[in-house]
Motif scaffolding. Structure first.
Motif, PDB file in Angstrom:
ATOM      1  N   THR A 214      -9.877  31.786 -11.378  1.00 48.67           N
ATOM      2  CA  THR A 214      -9.739  32.751 -10.293  1.00 48.67           C
ATOM      3  C   THR A 214      -8.778  33.864 -10.671  1.00 48.67           C
ATOM      4  O   THR A 214      -8.978  35.019 -10.319  1.00 48.67           O
ATOM      5  CB  THR A 214      -9.261  32.045  -9.020  1.00 48.67           C
ATOM      6  N   ASP A 215      -7.715  33.512 -11.402  1.00 47.03           N
ATOM      7  CA  ASP A 215      -6.731  34.522 -11.783  1.00 47.03           C
ATOM      8  C   ASP A 215      -6.045  34.078 -13.062  1.00 47.03           C
ATOM      9  O   ASP A 215      -5.819  32.881 -13.285  1.00 47.03           O
ATOM     10  CB  ASP A 215      -5.700  34.717 -10.671  1.00 47.03           C
ATOM     11  N   LEU A 216      -5.736  35.056 -13.902  1.00 46.27           N
ATOM     12  CA  LEU A 216      -4.968  34.821 -15.126  1.00 46.27           C
ATOM     13  C   LEU A 216      -4.115  36.053 -15.350  1.00 46.27           C
ATOM     14  O   LEU A 216      -4.632  37.144 -15.628  1.00 46.27           O
ATOM     15  CB  LEU A 216      -5.906  34.595 -16.320  1.00 46.27           C
ATOM     16  N   SER A 217      -2.816  35.917 -15.202  1.00 45.09           N
ATOM     17  CA  SER A 217      -1.932  37.073 -15.299  1.00 45.09           C
ATOM     18  C   SER A 217      -0.567  36.614 -15.760  1.00 45.09           C
ATOM     19  O   SER A 217      -0.262  35.405 -15.796  1.00 45.09           O
ATOM     20  CB  SER A 217      -1.831  37.792 -13.958  1.00 45.09           C
ATOM     21  N   LEU A 218       0.270  37.578 -16.116  1.00 42.11           N
ATOM     22  CA  LEU A 218       1.645  37.270 -16.457  1.00 42.11           C
ATOM     23  C   LEU A 218       2.415  36.895 -15.196  1.00 42.11           C
ATOM     24  O   LEU A 218       2.227  37.507 -14.136  1.00 42.11           O
ATOM     25  CB  LEU A 218       2.311  38.455 -17.140  1.00 42.11           C
ATOM     26  N   SER A 219       3.259  35.916 -15.342  1.00 39.22           N
ATOM     27  CA  SER A 219       3.999  35.416 -14.193  1.00 39.22           C
ATOM     28  C   SER A 219       5.075  36.410 -13.763  1.00 39.22           C
ATOM     29  O   SER A 219       5.576  37.214 -14.552  1.00 39.22           O
ATOM     30  CB  SER A 219       4.651  34.073 -14.543  1.00 39.22           C
ATOM     31  N   SER A 220       5.408  36.338 -12.496  1.00 43.38           N
ATOM     32  CA  SER A 220       6.482  37.193 -11.973  1.00 43.38           C
ATOM     33  C   SER A 220       7.850  36.740 -12.443  1.00 43.38           C
ATOM     34  O   SER A 220       8.848  37.440 -12.220  1.00 43.38           O
ATOM     35  CB  SER A 220       6.446  37.195 -10.445  1.00 43.38           C
ATOM     36  N   TRP A 221       7.948  35.554 -13.103  1.00 44.14           N
ATOM     37  CA  TRP A 221       9.228  35.054 -13.600  1.00 44.14           C
ATOM     38  C   TRP A 221       9.552  35.617 -14.977  1.00 44.14           C
ATOM     39  O   TRP A 221      10.597  35.256 -15.551  1.00 44.14           O
ATOM     40  CB  TRP A 221       9.220  33.525 -13.656  1.00 44.14           C
ATOM     41  N   ASN A 222       8.689  36.492 -15.509  1.00 45.46           N
ATOM     42  CA  ASN A 222       8.991  37.137 -16.790  1.00 45.46           C
ATOM     43  C   ASN A 222      10.034  38.233 -16.602  1.00 45.46           C
ATOM     44  O   ASN A 222      10.107  38.857 -15.525  1.00 45.46           O
ATOM     45  CB  ASN A 222       7.707  37.743 -17.390  1.00 45.46           C
ATOM     46  N   PRO A 223      10.842  38.556 -17.606  1.00 42.43           N
ATOM     47  CA  PRO A 223      10.933  37.897 -18.906  1.00 42.43           C
ATOM     48  C   PRO A 223      11.785  36.631 -18.822  1.00 42.43           C
ATOM     49  O   PRO A 223      12.545  36.453 -17.860  1.00 42.43           O
ATOM     50  CB  PRO A 223      11.607  38.965 -19.769  1.00 42.43           C
TER      51      PRO A 223
END
Length: 1378
Positions: free
Chosen positions: A215-224
């Motif tokens: 459904t979704d694949l993205s960079l996490s908001s906990w980056n960096p």
């Protein structure tokens, strides 16, 4: 006439040595290519498999081959080990100790780096996206439709990527099963149908997409990652939403990927206890989500497109139709959300250094040249893609300008410099002149980029011209050291050449002048002198605008190359404007080079919207060739004088040079001064950021005679277009030697003959005044359609520039409706007030300037079109007040007009049916405008070795040497595959020609396989609806019919006719070929079998229109055939009687069927023709091949007899030699000279043995000497031609001079029978030279020149040749008939 300083024997031996070296290199490359052996690959959690490798491969090449396997994807970051030892990636396999065929190589999982981890994500995303044909449509690229017509063709085109190796290409392919017929054709392709559907063009199977895996694949908001976690190896975090609705947070580390404990609200990077570490992210996702595991398995196991359809093309081939739905059914591609593009700007390559480094690669061996050509193609392709993206970003407002105002803004993006061409006020002609300057600069760069040998020391900047949203940007790479910075060892860096360079001396300047002098010979430029700014004389080998610089890299660069061709005197801007100036020129004395009758009849010279009209390079070459013919004719009457050795022959030869305008009095040498008739002052360079303060062209008094001669030559060259080239083009169209189908092929055909598009009005006028204008209706239709489309584009450009982005779709759709719908009203009078009224009271609304486009109506637009056509093309008639007038007067189709306009402007429409005749409702809505793509003009990179071998194969085919041409075409196909992976127009023509020869040699399976590739390449490189693709489909139908695939043959012919109806319409000569071909599969029934009910059902259930078309068509053609046979053979001939019997039987059968159909369910069992008249499959195939120009060329029996006789004589002589040796050893006998009989055999063959069965080294080498005029001798006449004057390659005729042999024959090229009438001027008198006079002089022969275009070729001998229409507009295609 013999060129100075050249010797035939030496040139021949040198060419033989060069060709022998090339053939040896080809054989060596083939041997290296054949050293394939298997190795076993295992490890990394995959099933073991076997891989074929080469001994000269590097280890990293093996790794790349492994990563492409479906068993390995989507794994990355792998290495190979042998016996527990990790192999060096840059080591050759054959150099590895202990490595042997059959060895086992183990895959080793290597640790990731942050960059490698992101690359792994991008690779997985690419697999999840499942790219297909639908992606090509969204990206504006032309797709391949053949897979939808022939689902089994993937196995044919998925073989080795390098075609051409006959030993490797399987000739024992499984024979396809015979297919049944598809039934009657659809109604919309039948004759007389007015329906032009668009949905069948791109089958629905092309628009299907695979199901989502996530459904979704993205960079996490906990980056960096925070500092502590970064020190523990965390690269970044990924957020995944599975199909089950579970949100997961994944950590990337050097060892792979693992599930952490973080949630959307809580950050906890510790590994989850339930998830192990996985080196591949797909393995981890499969453990987390059963839905992902199932969907990903379906993605991997889906039917893959052949590599030839998946491989990216070097350049984008625009597709004017997009997917049916503009809304994506799946999410935006993940790669754009993974942050991989963050550092793209910092990693932007230096395009100039990349191109020059590829250009400087070694060319000592064939392998080196192939690598160099491939590197240059790849660099230029990447530069063109970057230029398109950069121009799109700059015009969309994503890049801030670095200087200039809105009109002349410039941009700097990475190492790209983008400019609108400077201020239009400083360019003659304003905006149109500025656009012409950008186009001419690209042409100048192309001219100097094509130089070879030592002239490659002259470098040009990578250049492209991009048209997007009404703007035109010139995109160039940045050249180093243009600021005059001192380099190492005190080397001067700065301006070395040009009017502004001043008086400079130095080794670098002398070297640059030497290179420019050599380049001037190849480009036919005259050395001349102009007066510089300081009143000093400046010698030039180019135009005065050109500048030569030396960069910080030590290379010589040329800039401002927009004026490399001579001026077109027909469009010279008059010094005094006004209505009286033209009348004074006509009534007064005609300038030298023109006659009063020419000025009165042609209407030239006249003004043009811009003062930058130049002659095309093809025209200058054709004009030089024309002058060479005239020069030879002028001295032919001196034959007797020259034999007596009288000095008057030498003087007359010099006088002939002077009469034809040679720049030398002792040799024939044509040069042109580009600064003659050039426009006045130009204050700035229009393409670079360097100032160019160039005064008006002022020549010193010493150049007066030379300038007058150049003015005369340029007027004669301009007149040559009107009096020779345009009539010759009309004659070629009349004789079907060239048969353009759409505006693209019409422009190509005109350009190949040196005719600029500004002569479209004169071409239409010439056809209207011809007595054969009815037979040239299709050319008149194309010319007027092209005038409308190009005028509409010029109106659209400023129209789009003033539109806000939010109104683009509405404005473009409104413009198209005004163009196509009769008297379409303005939007301000229709929908726009309603929209404004709804917005009233809500505050805001669009500004008056942004909605100005809505005031345009159809009447206003066509008024602007007529005005532009009058100014640009000098039309003698009106285009009308709407598109309906073009339809009524010329038969032009609105859908064809729409297609051509979209291709020119980059507009992409939604795939649906459009009713363009509806005047009450807008047929095109804003939702139908899917996108506007950049249209890029770029430098064409050559494939030197492949092209030379391909042209040699052309020559062998023209000589009837089919077996030799077959081998040469295989080598050319191999070379094209090495350079461009077959994705090249010439590679398409090569594959098609190779398929033709394979079929003629009886190998229909190989012909089918090759033609399948040719169709795919044509669809992807030329376009799915290009005229060349239509012809490729027709040829494919022949080859698959030979394999008894009747259904596929029918589908190919149906598609060819559908595309032909869309692109042009019913009224075209090539449509007759398709109309003859389409009924052939339906008519092919086995002899001796009566059609049963099931066999007759498809035909009898057809529409009455189809049945009427079949019988009327057959009877009409049979009548015509019977008349021809009767005239040729006589009434009592067996063929005449058989023809009459067959015509009578078919007529009776048609009457019975018509009567039965009128009676309803009548008995139709007796409707079959007599069994003796039933066509067999073999006869049908022969007819189908003959109609499409595939005819076997018979080898002359005389040549074969002479070969056998020569072999017998050689064997006899060897026996005599043995006897004589024995006799001399016994002390008796004497050696006798071979008899006259053997010499006679040698004389009769005249090289036939080598030409037909012997070595083909000379032709295989594609030598440059064959592009020169043949060495000539006029009975001892002291008259020569300059070494640098090469014979131009062009369609039409080429003049060669025959040299008498000792036996009284002619040692030269075999003359073709051509009706020629050459106007000549000898000693001031104009004469008309006919064929008889040329033959009596025994000096001039005329033969068709070699073709270098992309059109398909067919074998042609000098006798009994049949001309085929050239749908690509690239010259004459020939095929021989028995």
């Amino acid at each position: 006439m013999q060129p100075r300083g050249r010797n035939t024997a030496e040139a021949g031996s040198a060419s033989g040595r060069k060709a022998a070296c090339k053939m040896a290199e080809l054989k060596q490359a083939e041997q290296e290519e054949d050293t394939l052996f298997p190795v076993k690959i295992q490890g990394a959690g995959i099933e073991p498999f076997e891989l074929q490798v080469h001994g000269f491969w590097l280890v990293q090449d093996v790794v790349l081959a492994v990563l492409k396997r479906d068993e390995v994807a989507p794994r990355t970051s792998l290495s190979l080990s042998l016996s527990g030892v990790t192999l060096d990636p840059f080591c050759e396999l054959q150099a590895i100790k202990g490595f042997k065929p059959g060895a086992t190589l183990r895959l080793v999982e290597e640790p990731y780096t942050p960059r490698m981890a992101r690359a792994h994500l991008a690779h997985l995303q690419e697999l999840l996206r499942a790219p297909g044909s639908h992606d090509a449509l969204r990206e504006g690229r032309s797709p391949s439709v053949l897979s939808a017509l022939s689902p089994t063709h993937g196995t044919e085109t998925s073989g080795s990527s390098h075609t051409g190796k006959g030993a490797k290409r399987g000739t024992s392919e499984p024979k396809p099963e015979q297919q049944t017929l598809e039934g009657p054709p659809p109604d919309y392709i039948l004759p007389g149908s007015k329906e032009r559907p668009l949905l069948p063009l791109l089958p629905s199977s092309m628009h299907t997409e695979v199901a989502n895996c996530l459904t979704d694949l993205s960079l996490s908001s906990w980056n960096p990652p925070p500092g502590p976690r970064k020190l523990q190896g965390d690269f970044f975090y990924i957020t995944v939403c599975t199909l089950e609705g579970r949100w997961c947070d994944i950590t990337s580390c050097p060892r792979g990927f693992f599930l952490n404990r973080s949630t959307l609200d809580t950050f906890d990077p510790r590994p989850a206890s339930s998830s192990p570490l996985s080196h591949c992210l797909a393995d981890l996702l499969s453990q987390l989500s059963p839905g992902f595991k199932k969907a990903f398995a379906a993605v991997r196991n889906r039917s893959q497109l052949p590599p030839l359809e998946n491989m990216p093309t070097p350049y984008r081939t625009l597709c004017w139709l997009g997917p049916p739905s503009a809304i994506r059914s799946h999410r935006t591609s993940f790669s754009s959300r993974l942050g991989l593009e963050e550092h793209a700007g910092a990693q932007a390559p230096d395009w100039n250094e990349e191109l020059q480094a590829a250009r400087d690669l070694s060319q000592s061996t064939l392998e080196d040249r192939l690598l160099r050509d491939r590197a240059m193609l790849q660099v230029n392709s990447a530069f063109v893609w970057a230029a398109a993206q950069g121009a799109e970003a700059a015009i969309d407002g994503c890049v801030a300008p670095i200087g200039g105002g809105e009109e002349d803004a410039a941009f700097l993006l990475g190492s790209l410099f983008l400019s609108q061409g400077g201020n239009s006020n400083n360019v003659p002609g304003g905006e149109r002149g500025r656009r012409a300057l950008q186009r001419l600069e690209l042409r100048g760069v192309q001219a100097y980029s094509g130089l070879e040998g030592t002239l490659q020391g002259l470098h040009t900047l990578p250049t492209a011209v991009v048209d997007y949203r009404g703007f035109r940007l010139s995109v160039q790479g940045l050249a180093p050291g243009l600021d005059g910075v001192a380099g190492p060892e005190g080397m001067s860096k700065g301006l070395l050449y040009g009017v502004s360079a001043g008086v400079l001396e130095g080794p670098h300047r002398r070297k640059l002048l030497e290179l420019l002098a050599q380049a001037a010979k190849s480009l036919f430029l005259q050395r001349h002198t102009v007066v510089g700014p300081g009143n000093f004389q400046v010698p030039l080998f180019t135009s005065a605008h050109t500048q030569g610089l030396m960069g910080a890299d030590g290379r010589f660069y040329l800039i401002n190359l927009f004026h490399m061709q001579p001026v077109d005197a027909n469009f010279q801007l008059p010094e005094k404007e006004g209505n009286d100036s033209q009348e004074e020129k006509v009534e007064g004395d005609a300038p030298e080079g023109w006659t009063a009758s020419y000025l009165a009849s042609s209407g030239f010279p006249r003004s043009f919207p811009h003062g930058l009209c130049q002659l095309r390079p093809e025209l200058t070459q054709a004009f030089i060739q024309h002058k060479w013919v005239l020069c030879c004719v002028c001295v032919s009457h001196l034959h007797a004088c020259a034999q007596t050795g009288d000095k008057c022959g030498i003087e007359a030869a010099r006088a002939a040079c002077k009469d034809v305008g040679s720049v030398s009095d002792i040799i024939f040498e044509m040069r042109f001064n580009p600064d003659v008739f050039s426009p006045g002052k130009m204050s700035h360079s229009s393409l670079t950021f360097l100032p160019l303060n160039c005064i008006g062209m002022e020549f010193p008094s010493s150049e007066r005679d030379a300038v007058q001669l150049q003015e005369r030559l340029l007027r004669e060259a301009a007149k040559f277009i009107i009096t020779d080239q345009i009539p010759a083009f009309v004659e070629d169209c009349l004789e079907s030697r060239v048969s353009p189908v759409d505006g693209t092929t019409l422009c190509q055909a005109m350009h190949q003959r040196g005719i600029n598009l500004r002569y479209l009005g004169h071409l239409a006028k010439a056809i209207s005044q011809s007595e054969h204008r009815e037979r040239l209706r299709h050319i008149t239709r194309l010319a007027n359609g092209e005038i409308v489309v190009r005028s509409a584009r010029r109106v659209l450009n400023p129209y789009l520039q003033a539109i806000e982005v939010s109104s683009l779709s509405a404005a473009v759709s409104h413009f198209l409706c005004c163009l196509l719908v009769s008297h379409f009203p303005s939007a301000a009078a229709g929908e726009e007030p309603k929209k404004r009224s709804r917005r009233r009271g809500r505050g805001g609304g669009a500004s008056a300037e942004s909605t100005a486009w809505s005031a345009l109506s159809g009447t206003d637009l066509w008024s602007l079109l007529n005005q532009d056509a009058k100014e640009t093309y000098n039309l003698s008639h009106s285009l009308g007040t709407s598109a309906d007038d073009l339809v009524d007067q010329y038969g032009l189709q609105k859908i064809s007009l729409l297609r051509r306009f979209c291709l020119l402007t980059g507009i992409q429409l939604r795939l649906r049916e459009y009713t363009l005749d509806n005047s009450t409702k807008a047929p095109i809505s804003p939702d139908d405008i899917i996108n506007i793509f950049p249209v890029v003009k770029h430098v064409i990179m050559t494939t030197s070795d492949a092209t030379q071998v391909f042209r040699s194969a052309h020559k062998s085919i023209q000589k009837g040497q089919m077996y030799r041409a077959y081998e040469q075409l295989k080598e050319a196909a191999y070379l094209f595959g090495r350079v461009c992976d077959d994705l090249h127009p010439e590679a398409c023509a090569c594959l098609s020609s190779l398929a033709r020869l394979a079929y003629l040699h009886g190998n229909s399976a190989e012909a089918r396989s090759l033609q399948l590739k040719a169709v795919v390449v044509s669809e992807r490189v030329l376009g799915f609806d290009h005229p060349g693709t239509i012809q490729e489909y027709a040829l494919l139908a022949v080859y698959v019919f030979a394999g008894r695939e009747l259904g596929l043959a029918q589908r190919c012919l149906y598609r060819a006719r559908l595309l032909m109806l869309l692109v042009h319409g019913e009224d075209h000569p090539y449509m007759a070929t398709l109309d003859v071909s389409v009924p052939q599969p339906q008519a092919s029934r086995c002899k001796g079998q009566k059609p049963n009910t099931n066999e007759a059902e498809p035909f009898l259930s057809a529409t009455p229109g189809y049945k009427s078309w079949i019988w009327n068509f057959c009877i009409y053609n049979l009548c015509m055939i019977h008349v021809c046979v009767h005239e040729q053979c006589g009434e009592d001939h067996q063929q005449t009687r058989s023809s009459m019997e067959f015509l009578r039987a078919i007529t009776q059968q048609a009457v019975r069927i018509e009567r039965s159909l009128r009676q309803g369910s009548a008995d139709l069992t007796d409707t079959a023709p007599p069994e003796s008249l039933m066509p067999t499959v073999e006869s049908t195939l022969e007819q189908l091949a003959l109609v499409n120009g595939i005819v076997k060329v018979p080898v002359s029996n005389k040549i074969l007899e002479l070969q056998e006789k020569l072999k017998e004589m050689k064997a006899s002589n060897e026996m005599k030699d043995e006897k004589q040796k024995v006799a001399s050893a016994n002390g008796g006998g004497r050696t006798e000279r071979p008899g006259r009989e053997e010499e006679s055999v040698h004389g009769d063959i005249n090289g036939s043995e080598e030409a037909v069965a012997g070595d083909g080294l000379k032709d295989a080498s594609g030598l440059q000497q064959e592009n020169h005029l043949d060495e000539t001798s006029t009975s001892g006449l002291a008259f020569t031609r300059g070494e640098d004057q090469m014979r131009p390659e062009q369609p039409g005729v080429e003049a060669t001079v025959e040299k008498k042999s000792d036996s009284g024959g002619v040692d030269g090229k075999c003359p073709a029978t051509t009706n020629v009438s050459v106007p000549t001027q000898c000693n001031g008198e104009v004469k008309q030279v006919s064929d008889d006079q040329l033959a009596s002089a025994k000096m001039i022969t005329v033969e068709p020149a070699e073709e270098s275009g992309i059109g398909e070729i067919s074998g042609a001998a000098k006798e009994n040749k049949m001309s085929l229409p050239d749908l690509n507009g690239e010259g004459e295609h020939q095929a021989t008939c028995n």
